[in-house]
Design an enzyme around this catalytic site. Structure first.
Site, PDB file in Angstrom:
ATOM      1  N   HIS A 124       0.944  -1.182   0.050  1.00 15.93           N
ATOM      2  CA  HIS A 124       0.070   0.143   0.062  1.00 15.93           C
ATOM      3  C   HIS A 124       0.774   1.247  -0.013  1.00 15.93           C
ATOM      4  CE1 HIS A 124      -2.900   3.238   1.896  1.00 15.93           C
ATOM      5  NE2 HIS A 124      -3.643   2.150   1.381  1.00 15.93           N
ATOM      6  N   ASP A 201       2.920  -4.973   7.752  1.00 17.06           N
ATOM      7  CA  ASP A 201       1.699  -3.852   7.340  1.00 17.06           C
ATOM      8  C   ASP A 201       0.467  -5.011   7.466  1.00 17.06           C
ATOM      9  OD1 ASP A 201      -0.508  -2.644   6.655  1.00 17.06           O
ATOM     10  OD2 ASP A 201       0.313  -1.648   4.763  1.00 17.06           O
ATOM     11  N   GLN A 204      -4.762  -5.134   6.459  1.00 19.47           N
ATOM     12  CA  GLN A 204      -5.861  -6.159   5.855  1.00 19.47           C
ATOM     13  C   GLN A 204      -5.832  -7.339   6.316  1.00 19.47           C
ATOM     14  OE1 GLN A 204      -8.022  -5.340   3.821  1.00 19.47           O
ATOM     15  NE2 GLN A 204      -7.403  -3.073   3.632  1.00 19.47           N
ATOM     16  N   LYS A 227     -10.443  -0.891  10.275  1.00 16.16           N
ATOM     17  CA  LYS A 227     -10.705  -2.016   9.553  1.00 16.16           C
ATOM     18  C   LYS A 227     -10.583  -3.606  10.533  1.00 16.16           C
ATOM     19  CE  LYS A 227      -7.412  -0.353   6.385  1.00 16.16           C
ATOM     20  NZ  LYS A 227      -8.124   0.017   5.032  1.00 16.16           N
ATOM     21  N   CYS A 365      -4.894   2.759  -3.748  1.00 21.49           N
ATOM     22  CA  CYS A 365      -3.626   3.203  -2.821  1.00 21.49           C
ATOM     23  C   CYS A 365      -2.518   2.204  -3.207  1.00 21.49           C
ATOM     24  CB  CYS A 365      -3.649   3.482  -1.523  1.00 21.49           C
ATOM     25  SG  CYS A 365      -4.869   4.896  -1.206  1.00 21.49           S
TER      26      CYS A 365
HETATM   27  N1  PMP Z   1      -1.992  -0.664   4.604  1.00 20.84           N
HETATM   28  C1  PMP Z   1      -3.167  -1.577   4.015  1.00 20.84           C
HETATM   29  C2  PMP Z   1      -2.651  -2.852   3.210  1.00 20.84           C
HETATM   30  C3  PMP Z   1      -4.267  -0.881   3.962  1.00 20.84           C
HETATM   31  O1  PMP Z   1      -5.099  -1.503   3.382  1.00 20.84           O
HETATM   32  C4  PMP Z   1      -4.486   0.587   4.605  1.00 20.84           C
HETATM   33  C5  PMP Z   1      -5.695   1.205   4.499  1.00 20.84           C
HETATM   34  N2  PMP Z   1      -6.457   1.126   3.220  1.00 20.84           N
HETATM   35  C6  PMP Z   1      -3.198   1.123   5.103  1.00 20.84           C
HETATM   36  C7  PMP Z   1      -2.140   0.696   5.132  1.00 20.84           C
HETATM   37  C8  PMP Z   1      -3.465   2.597   5.681  1.00 20.84           C
HETATM   38  O2  PMP Z   1      -4.378   2.402   6.921  1.00 20.84           O
HETATM   39  P1  PMP Z   1      -4.978   3.738   7.601  1.00 20.84           P
HETATM   40  O3  PMP Z   1      -5.503   4.651   6.513  1.00 20.84           O
HETATM   41  O4  PMP Z   1      -5.713   3.233   8.599  1.00 20.84           O
HETATM   42  O5  PMP Z   1      -3.702   4.516   7.981  1.00 20.84           O
END
Ligand code: PMP
Length: 407
Positions: A124, A201, A204, A227, A365
């Site tokens: 991401h 990370d 997910q 999430k 993203c």
């Molecule tokens: N990493 C991953 C794999 C994500 O899916 C997301 C959220 N879409 C993020 C990081 C970022 O999370 P946050 O917007 O809650 O900081």
């Protein structure tokens, strides 16, 4: 999944009773944010009505209650990921903030010119951009692990990227764009042969896969409450105590200090060293309630149930001519990214929305993933344990409508 009554579980989520233009909401955007059960909402209300105060600073009743509840939330998170100690859990504003904390606190101190940082094609943007900022500042290099046509990491290539200049690995546990579950244990073990720390990370993953940071032996693990059926504004960074202690704080301010004079500041111990200012107290307590809720259902049960939904949805989608699933890894969570021949992803989302169906369209993203598959964007249906087969059927019907409108 046998002894969980999934129909009853669904009724825990008041938002799922919403109607969108008279049609029942079909919420398939859980990878962006999952929904909150009533119990979490109630917990937030209870905090706001009966427990709200600033923490750590006063001896009065309310402050003591809020301090205790905030601490309890930390301990719930500690247990949820099986961290050795509660001080290894730092409350942040979310995954992005957690990764930036590691970049600033670890990266800026320990990564130098010509050092190499390994990331993967599946990351991401939040696990790419901070490391790029660091690499630009320090003159360090980023090496990228490729993926195959199914959206799986090339782990052999990952292992070949290591050399004596490798100083850090940033690795997504589950791809938000494709749902691929990465073999992180093997990858962590390999990095440790080179004494290289690994940041996972887990944004997910945490709702869908049981996490045991001691068994994984990861050095850092990050995820967001929103999430995991919790509120926005809070997340955690797990870090091994020795690493956290060796790092410099990322933000300066109140609570993160032991003492301050204009000549010198002595930092507080972990986790406080990394929690400058008033933390997201309400959200953290709500996060704790969400963790209790999920623990009662059981992440393993959630994983098993969601995998039946994934199989069903994949089977149905595969049968529609002109629909292409992007990302067909053997190990996947219940995320389906797809394109429809001749239809722009944005139009897919718009037409589905007219039927009350919420999917995400765009690059998620994860632009390097889109580039790898040569698509500007995909539509993504991401399922949670409160979704059901009726909703999959509605998605399939919606996709057929899209094809009728555009083809
Ligand atoms: N990493 C991953 C794999 C994500 O899916 C997301 C959220 N879409 C993020 C990081 C970022 O999370 P946050 O917007 O809650 O900081």
């Amino acid at each position: 999944t046998s002894d969980v009554d999934w129909r009853k579980v669904r009724t825990d989520f008041p938002i799922l009773e919403l109607k969108i233009d008279g049609k029942p909401l079909i919420y398939l955007d859980n990878a962006a944010s999952s929904q909150m059960p009533q119990l979490v909402i109630d917990r937030l209300v209870r905090y706001q009505t009966k427990q709200h105060a600033n923490i750590n600073r006063a001896v009065h009743y309310l402050s003591e209650v809020a301090t205790q509840e905030y601490h309890d939330a930390r301990c719930k998170l500690q247990q949820f990921i099986n961290a050795r100690e509660d001080r290894e859990v730092i409350f942040t504003s979310g995954t992005t903030d957690s990764i930036n904390l590691v970049m600033q606190g670890y990266g800026r101190k320990f990564i130098q010119a010509n050092d190499e940082i390994i990331l993967t094609t599946l990351e991401h943007h939040s696990n790419i951009v901070p490391w790029q900022m660091l690499a630009n500042e320090k003159g360090a290099k980023i090496r990228v692990v490729p993926i195959n046509d199914k959206g799986e990491l090339d782990v052999d290539e990952y292992e070949r990227l290591f050399n004596e200049r490798t100083k850090f690995v940033g690795l997504i546990h589950v791809s938000n764009a494709l749902g691929t579950i990465n073999p992180i244990k093997r990858m962590i073990d390999f990095a440790h042969r080179y004494d290289v720390p690994v940041l996972i990370d887990g944004a997910q993953a945490a709702l869908h896969i049981p996490i045991d940071v001691q068994a994984l032996d990861c050095d850092f693990y990050a995820f967001s409450a929103h999430k995991l059926c919790g509120p926005t504004g809070v997340g955690i960074l797990y870090g091994k105590a020795v690493l956290l202690e060796s790092m410099q704080p990322y933000k300066g301010g109140g609570d993160m200090i032991a003492s301050v004079t204009f000549e010198e500041t002595i930092y507080n111990t972990i986790p406080h060293k990394f929690e400058a200012g008033t933390p997201p107290i309400a959200a953290a307590i709500g996060f704790g309630a969400a963790i209790d809720y999920l623990t009662t259902i059981g992440i393993e049960n959630i994983a098993a149930y969601e995998s039946t939904l994934l199989d069903y949805a994949t089977k149905c989608l595969t049968q529609i001519p002109g629909v292409n699933i992007i990302g067909t890894a053997n190990e996947k969570t219940a995320v389906i990214s797809f394109t429809i021949d001749g239809v722009h992803p944005h139009d897919i989302g718009t037409i589905l929305n007219q039927d009350g169906i919420a999917v995400r369209t765009g690059h998620h993203c994860a632009q390097p993933v889109m580039q790898r598959f040569n698509v500007p964007a995909t539509s993504r249906a991401s399922f949670a344990f409160y979704n059901n087969k009726t909703e999959v059927d509605a998605l399939i019907a919606g996709i057929k409508t899209v094809q009728k409108v555009f083809l």
